[in-house]
Write a protein that holds these residues in place. Structure first.
Motif, PDB file in Angstrom:
ATOM      1  N   GLY A 139       0.890  -0.908   0.314  1.00 16.94           N
ATOM      2  CA  GLY A 139       0.064   0.266  -0.303  1.00 16.94           C
ATOM      3  C   GLY A 139       1.054   1.468   0.334  1.00 16.94           C
ATOM      4  O   GLY A 139       2.111   1.808  -0.135  1.00 16.94           O
ATOM      5  N   PHE A 140       0.488   2.273   0.037  1.00 15.53           N
ATOM      6  CA  PHE A 140       1.159   3.868   0.188  1.00 15.53           C
ATOM      7  C   PHE A 140      -0.040   4.825   0.605  1.00 15.53           C
ATOM      8  O   PHE A 140      -0.763   4.693   0.435  1.00 15.53           O
ATOM      9  CB  PHE A 140       0.592   4.513  -1.248  1.00 15.53           C
ATOM     10  CG  PHE A 140       1.625   5.538  -1.405  1.00 15.53           C
ATOM     11  CD1 PHE A 140       3.185   5.657  -1.925  1.00 15.53           C
ATOM     12  CD2 PHE A 140       1.402   6.783  -1.527  1.00 15.53           C
ATOM     13  CE1 PHE A 140       3.517   7.090  -1.896  1.00 15.53           C
ATOM     14  CE2 PHE A 140       2.171   8.333  -1.521  1.00 15.53           C
ATOM     15  CZ  PHE A 140       3.191   7.652  -1.831  1.00 15.53           C
ATOM     16  N   GLN A 141       0.470   5.046   1.895  1.00 14.01           N
ATOM     17  CA  GLN A 141      -0.673   5.370   2.946  1.00 14.01           C
ATOM     18  C   GLN A 141       0.000   7.267   2.784  1.00 14.01           C
ATOM     19  O   GLN A 141       1.398   7.305   2.727  1.00 14.01           O
ATOM     20  CB  GLN A 141       0.884   5.283   3.939  1.00 14.01           C
ATOM     21  CG  GLN A 141       0.325   3.845   4.317  1.00 14.01           C
ATOM     22  CD  GLN A 141       1.143   2.166   3.863  1.00 14.01           C
ATOM     23  OE1 GLN A 141       2.208   2.890   3.408  1.00 14.01           O
ATOM     24  NE2 GLN A 141       0.516   1.714   4.022  1.00 14.01           N
ATOM     25  N   LEU A 142      -1.226   7.287   3.302  1.00 16.69           N
ATOM     26  CA  LEU A 142      -1.436   8.791   4.209  1.00 16.69           C
ATOM     27  C   LEU A 142      -1.852   9.197   5.156  1.00 16.69           C
ATOM     28  O   LEU A 142      -2.571   8.871   5.166  1.00 16.69           O
ATOM     29  CB  LEU A 142      -2.532   9.289   2.858  1.00 16.69           C
ATOM     30  CG  LEU A 142      -3.033   8.811   1.149  1.00 16.69           C
ATOM     31  CD1 LEU A 142      -3.652   9.467   0.224  1.00 16.69           C
ATOM     32  CD2 LEU A 142      -1.625   9.417   0.438  1.00 16.69           C
ATOM     33  N   ILE A 143      -1.046   9.447   5.307  1.00 17.14           N
ATOM     34  CA  ILE A 143      -0.880   9.629   6.603  1.00 17.14           C
ATOM     35  C   ILE A 143      -1.205  11.267   7.201  1.00 17.14           C
ATOM     36  O   ILE A 143      -0.711  12.060   6.842  1.00 17.14           O
ATOM     37  CB  ILE A 143       0.098   8.955   7.025  1.00 17.14           C
ATOM     38  CG1 ILE A 143       0.658   7.748   6.773  1.00 17.14           C
ATOM     39  CG2 ILE A 143       0.203   9.297   8.878  1.00 17.14           C
ATOM     40  CD1 ILE A 143       2.015   7.714   7.020  1.00 17.14           C
ATOM     41  N   ASP A 144      -2.805  11.734   8.007  1.00 14.44           N
ATOM     42  CA  ASP A 144      -2.488  13.344   7.699  1.00 14.44           C
ATOM     43  C   ASP A 144      -2.594  13.404   9.178  1.00 14.44           C
ATOM     44  O   ASP A 144      -3.808  12.683  10.483  1.00 14.44           O
ATOM     45  CB  ASP A 144      -4.189  13.219   7.145  1.00 14.44           C
ATOM     46  CG  ASP A 144      -4.717  14.761   7.555  1.00 14.44           C
ATOM     47  OD1 ASP A 144      -3.341  15.934   8.080  1.00 14.44           O
ATOM     48  OD2 ASP A 144      -5.447  14.983   6.836  1.00 14.44           O
ATOM     49  N   GLU A 145      -1.520  14.372   9.378  1.00 17.47           N
ATOM     50  CA  GLU A 145      -1.208  14.834  11.053  1.00 17.47           C
ATOM     51  C   GLU A 145      -2.260  13.611  11.889  1.00 17.47           C
ATOM     52  O   GLU A 145      -2.420  13.335  13.338  1.00 17.47           O
ATOM     53  CB  GLU A 145      -2.295  15.952  11.402  1.00 17.47           C
ATOM     54  CG  GLU A 145      -2.486  17.070  10.474  1.00 17.47           C
ATOM     55  CD  GLU A 145      -2.617  18.551  11.234  1.00 17.47           C
ATOM     56  OE1 GLU A 145      -2.555  18.736  12.525  1.00 17.47           O
ATOM     57  OE2 GLU A 145      -2.895  19.152  10.336  1.00 17.47           O
ATOM     58  N   PRO A 146      -0.920  12.662  12.446  1.00 16.69           N
ATOM     59  CA  PRO A 146      -0.605  11.333  12.951  1.00 16.69           C
ATOM     60  C   PRO A 146      -0.258  12.013  14.637  1.00 16.69           C
ATOM     61  O   PRO A 146      -0.398  11.512  15.573  1.00 16.69           O
ATOM     62  CB  PRO A 146      -0.074  10.598  12.374  1.00 16.69           C
ATOM     63  CG  PRO A 146       1.070  11.009  11.758  1.00 16.69           C
ATOM     64  CD  PRO A 146       0.423  12.631  11.137  1.00 16.69           C
ATOM     65  N   THR A 147      -0.001  13.079  14.649  1.00 15.46           N
ATOM     66  CA  THR A 147       1.227  13.409  15.793  1.00 15.46           C
ATOM     67  C   THR A 147      -0.132  14.186  17.260  1.00 15.46           C
ATOM     68  O   THR A 147       0.402  14.216  18.464  1.00 15.46           O
ATOM     69  CB  THR A 147       2.010  14.712  15.705  1.00 15.46           C
ATOM     70  OG1 THR A 147       1.937  15.329  15.310  1.00 15.46           O
ATOM     71  CG2 THR A 147       3.887  13.631  15.520  1.00 15.46           C
ATOM     72  N   ASN A 148      -1.011  15.038  16.090  1.00 17.18           N
ATOM     73  CA  ASN A 148      -1.508  15.479  17.495  1.00 17.18           C
ATOM     74  C   ASN A 148      -2.515  14.031  18.654  1.00 17.18           C
ATOM     75  O   ASN A 148      -2.582  13.052  17.955  1.00 17.18           O
ATOM     76  CB  ASN A 148      -3.085  15.616  16.615  1.00 17.18           C
ATOM     77  CG  ASN A 148      -2.884  16.349  16.475  1.00 17.18           C
ATOM     78  OD1 ASN A 148      -1.602  18.544  15.741  1.00 17.18           O
ATOM     79  ND2 ASN A 148      -2.771  16.630  14.579  1.00 17.18           N
ATOM     80  N   PHE A 168       4.960   6.338   1.998  1.00 14.20           N
ATOM     81  CA  PHE A 168       4.108   7.158   2.294  1.00 14.20           C
ATOM     82  C   PHE A 168       4.280   8.862   2.066  1.00 14.20           C
ATOM     83  O   PHE A 168       4.746   9.309   2.076  1.00 14.20           O
ATOM     84  CB  PHE A 168       3.590   6.773   3.710  1.00 14.20           C
ATOM     85  CG  PHE A 168       5.416   7.347   4.226  1.00 14.20           C
ATOM     86  CD1 PHE A 168       5.182   8.695   5.355  1.00 14.20           C
ATOM     87  CD2 PHE A 168       6.100   6.162   4.361  1.00 14.20           C
ATOM     88  CE1 PHE A 168       6.810   8.858   5.711  1.00 14.20           C
ATOM     89  CE2 PHE A 168       7.302   6.659   4.934  1.00 14.20           C
ATOM     90  CZ  PHE A 168       7.434   7.375   5.658  1.00 14.20           C
ATOM     91  N   ILE A 169       3.121   9.291   2.418  1.00 11.45           N
ATOM     92  CA  ILE A 169       3.036  10.854   2.504  1.00 11.45           C
ATOM     93  C   ILE A 169       2.000  10.999   3.846  1.00 11.45           C
ATOM     94  O   ILE A 169       1.244  10.842   3.663  1.00 11.45           O
ATOM     95  CB  ILE A 169       1.750  12.017   1.545  1.00 11.45           C
ATOM     96  CG1 ILE A 169       2.510  11.111   0.121  1.00 11.45           C
ATOM     97  CG2 ILE A 169       2.231  12.613   1.961  1.00 11.45           C
ATOM     98  CD1 ILE A 169       1.277  11.857  -1.439  1.00 11.45           C
TER      99      ILE A 169
END
Ligand SMILES: Nc1ncnc2c1ncn2[C@@H]1O[C@H](COP(=O)(O)OP(=O)(O)OP(=O)(O)O)[C@@H](O)[C@H]1O
Ligand SMILES: [Mg+2]
Length: 498
Positions: A139-148, A168-169
Motif C-alpha cells: 500500500g501507499f499510506q496517506l497519513i494526515d497529522e498523526p502526532t496530534n 508514504f505521504i
C-alpha cells in the motif's frame, strides 16, 4: 516502479470563489517518504482526498497504487478494538497476527485488542489506526497529522516506526517529528506547490534563501505590511478599551453617566473603527498577494484581565479521581496569580480529566482530595477536541463576544476572511482550532485552561501563541506535548506518572 502523476489538476469546493489548486503538476515516486507541509487551510487534506478519489477535480491523477488514509473513520467505537481492526483492515481471525506485529513495533500491548475502542487513550487509538494502515505492504499510506494527541514518547515511537517504512505521504506541523522520517517534501506555499528533495531542515534552508531574495526585491512592500499591521493592532486595542470601559460597572456608578448613552456613542465610534480596520486588513491582503510566497502575521494578544488578588487562584490537594479501572495519579499543586502551570504526562494518564474536575464539569469520576477555585474568576476553557459547530457568529452570540473581535483575532492567525461566514464543520482541522483559539483569545478572562492549544496548528501560528503567552504571562493551566511551548512558557510543571 510505481509513480503518482498529478497532471494539470484544478480543484475548488463548491462554495469557493477561487481555486484551491490550479493546474497542479507533480510527479511522485512510490518509494519516497514524503512530508506534506503548508499552512492551515492550504489544501493538504484535500490533496490526500483527491488521491483517494473522494473528490471530483479537473485534470488527471495517474497511479496504480493502493492508497490508505489515516485517520480512518470508526463508526462504532463501543466494540472491542479487534472488531474495529477486522472491519477497517478486512482481516479474518487467522490473519490477526499481522496487526499484532505492527502493534508490537509501535510498542502497544496486544491486550488493547480486547478493550473497547472508545476506552483507548487518544494515543493508543492513533497507534492502532496507524498499524491497520501498514498491514498491506504494497500500500501507499496517506497519513494526515498523526502526532496530534501523541505524547513526546509516542511521537518518537511513531517517528521511528515510519522511518522503517517507505512509500508514504505524511502531513505534520511538527518539525522534530518529521525531520528524521522524510526524504522529500511537498510544500503548499501561498502561490505554488513545490517538491523538494531532503527533509524539513533542508526544505527550510532553501525556503529561507528564496524568501530572502524575494524580500530583498520587495523590502518596501514588507515595511508597508508591517506598518499596516501596527495600525490595525492600535485600532483594535483602542476599540477593545472602549468596549471594556462600557462594561465596567463602577464607571457608570461613579460618574453618574447614562450607560446607554456611553454605549451608543462608543458603539458609533467602534463602528467607525471597525470600518477603518476592515480597510487596513484589505490593504494588507492586497500587498501580501504581491509578496508571492512569504508569510507574515501580526502578533496576537489575549483579552486577559489581570487581577491584583487573590494570590492563589486554584488549589488542588491530594486529588485522585477514579472511575471503574481508571485511576488518575494523585496531584497536589497551586496555581498562583500570573503563573503558567503545565500539566505534563503521557497519553491517557488523566490530564484532561483533572482539568474538567477542577472546572466542575460533570464526569462519572469519584473524587478524593480537595479542589478549591477562587470565587468570581472569569475562566476561559479551550477544550482538547475540535467539536465546535455552527457559524462563528452563532458562537460569538452564545459566548456574548463581539463577533468582530473574534474575526480580528482570526485575521491575525492567518485565517482567510472569505471563511468567516462558513459553517465550522466545513473548515479544515487547523481552521477549526483557530476558531476555538480566537474565541478563547477574545473572551475576557482572569484564568485560562488550555488543553493542547497547538494541536492541528501550523508552525507560524504556534510561534504566535508562544510569543503571546510569553509576553502577557497570564494565569494559565496548560496541557500540551509540544516541548518548545512547555519550555518557553511554564512557570511550573506538574509531572504525572503512572
Ligand atoms: N467540505 C468542505 N466544504 C467546503 N470547503 C472545504 C471543505 N473541506 C475543506 N474546505 C476548505 O478547503 C480549504 C483546504 O482545506 P484542507 O482541509 O484541505 O486544508 P489543510 O491544508 O489540510 O489544513 P489543516 O492544516 O488546517 O488541516 C480550506 O480553506 C477549507 O476551509
Ligand atoms: Mg488537514
Amino acid at each position: 516502479m510505481g509513480t503518482i502523476q498529478i497532471e494539470n489538476v484544478s480543484f475548488k469546493y463548491d462554495q469557493m470563489v477561487d481555486n484551491l489548486f490550479s493546474a497542479l503538476n507533480l510527479k511522485i515516486d512510490e518509494s519516497w517518504k514524503l512530508g506534506l507541509i503548508g499552512r492551515n487551510g492550504r489544501g493538504k487534506t484535500t490533496l490526500m482526498k483527491m488521491l483517494l478519489g473522494q473528490l471530483q477535480y479537473q485534470g488527471q491523477i495517474v497511479s496504480n497504487l493502493n492508497f490508505y488514509y489515516y485517520p480512518q473513520t470508526v463508526v462504532d467505537k463501543d466494540v472491542p478494538t479487534v472488531e474495529v481492526v477486522k472491519n477497517l483492515a478486512h482481516l479474518e481471525d487467522y490473519d490477526l497476527w499481522k496487526i499484532e506485529i505492527e502493534l508490537e513495533k509501535l510498542q502497544v500491548d496486544a491486550d488493547v485488542l480486547q478493550q473497547e475502542f472508545s476506552t483507548l487513550s487518544p494515543g493508543e487509538r492513533t497507534k492502532v489506526l496507524l498499524a491497520i494502515l501498514f498491514i498491506d505492504e504494497s500500500g501507499f499510506q496517506l497519513i494526515d497529522e498523526p502526532t496530534n494527541h501523541l505524547d513526546i514518547e509516542g511521537r518518537k515511537i511513531v517517528s521511528d516506526y515510519l522511518k522503517s517504512k517507505k512509500g508514504f505521504i505524511v502531513i505534520s506541523h511538527d518539525k522534530s517529528f518529521l525531520n528524521p522520517v522524510i526524504d522529500h517534501v511537498i510544500s503548499i506555499d501561498r502561490s505554488d506547490v513545490v517538491v523538494y528533495k531532503g527533509n524539513f531542515d533542508t526544505w527550510q534552508e532553501q525556503k529561507e534563501r528564496q524568501d530572502q531574495s524575494e524580500l530583498a526585491e520587495k523590502e518596501q512592500l514588507k515595511k508597508d505590511i508591517n506598518r499596516l499591521h501596527e495600525t490595525a493592532v492600535k485600532r483594535e486595542n483602542w476599540s477593545r478599551q472602549t468596549e471594556s470601559h462600557k462594561n465596567r460597572k463602577h464607571y457608570t456608578e461613579k460618574v453618574h453617566l447614562d450607560k446607554g448613552f456611553i454605549g451608543t456613542k462608543a458603539a458609533k465610534m467602534m463602528k467607525k473603527a471597525k470600518t477603518a480596520e476592515h480597510r487596513v486588513n484589505s490593504a494588507i491582503d492586497e500587498k501580501k498577494t504581491l509578496l508571492k510566497n512569504i508569510e507574515i502575521e501580526a502578533p496576537i494578544e489575549l483579552n486577559y484581565e489581570k487581577l491584583s488578588h487573590p494570590d492563589v487562584f486554584v488549589q488542588v490537594e491530594n486529588l485522585t479521581l477514579q472511575h471503574k479501572n481508571i485511576v488518575t495519579p494523585t496531584v497536589d499543586f497551586k496555581v498562583k496569580r500570573d503563573q503558567v502551570v503545565s500539566l505534563i504526562g503521557p497519553n491517557g494518564i488523566g490530564k484532561t480529566t483533572i482539568f474538567k474536575q477542577i472546572l466542575g464539569l460533570s464526569q462519572p469520576f469519584e473524587q478524593t482530595g480537595r479542589i478549591h477555585v477562587s470565587n468570581n474568576l472569569k475562566i476561559s476553557y479551550l477544550r482538547q477536541d475540535n467539536e465546535l459547530q455552527g457559524t462563528i457568529r452563532q458562537l460569538a452570540e452564545q459566548k456574548q463576544i463581539e463577533p468582530e473581535l473574534i474575526f480580528s483575532n482570526l485575521r491575525k492567525l492567518g485565517f482567510e476572511r472569505a471563511l468567516f461566514e462558513q459553517p465550522i464543520e466545513q473548515m479544515s482541522q487547523g481552521q477549526r482550532r483557530k476558531v476555538a483559539l480566537a474565541v478563547s483569545l477574545s473572551e475576557e478572562a482572569n484564568l485560562y485552561f488550555w488543553d493542547e492549544p497547538l494541536n492541528y496548528l501550523d508552525v507560524i501560528t504556534r510561534q504566535q501563541i508562544i510569543e503571546a503567552i510569553k509576553k502577557q504571562h497570564p494565569t494559565m493551566l496548560l496541557i500540551d506535548h509540544d516541548q518548545d511551548l512547555i519550555d518557553s512558557v511554564s512557570s511550573k510543571r506538574i509531572e504525572l506518572h503512572k
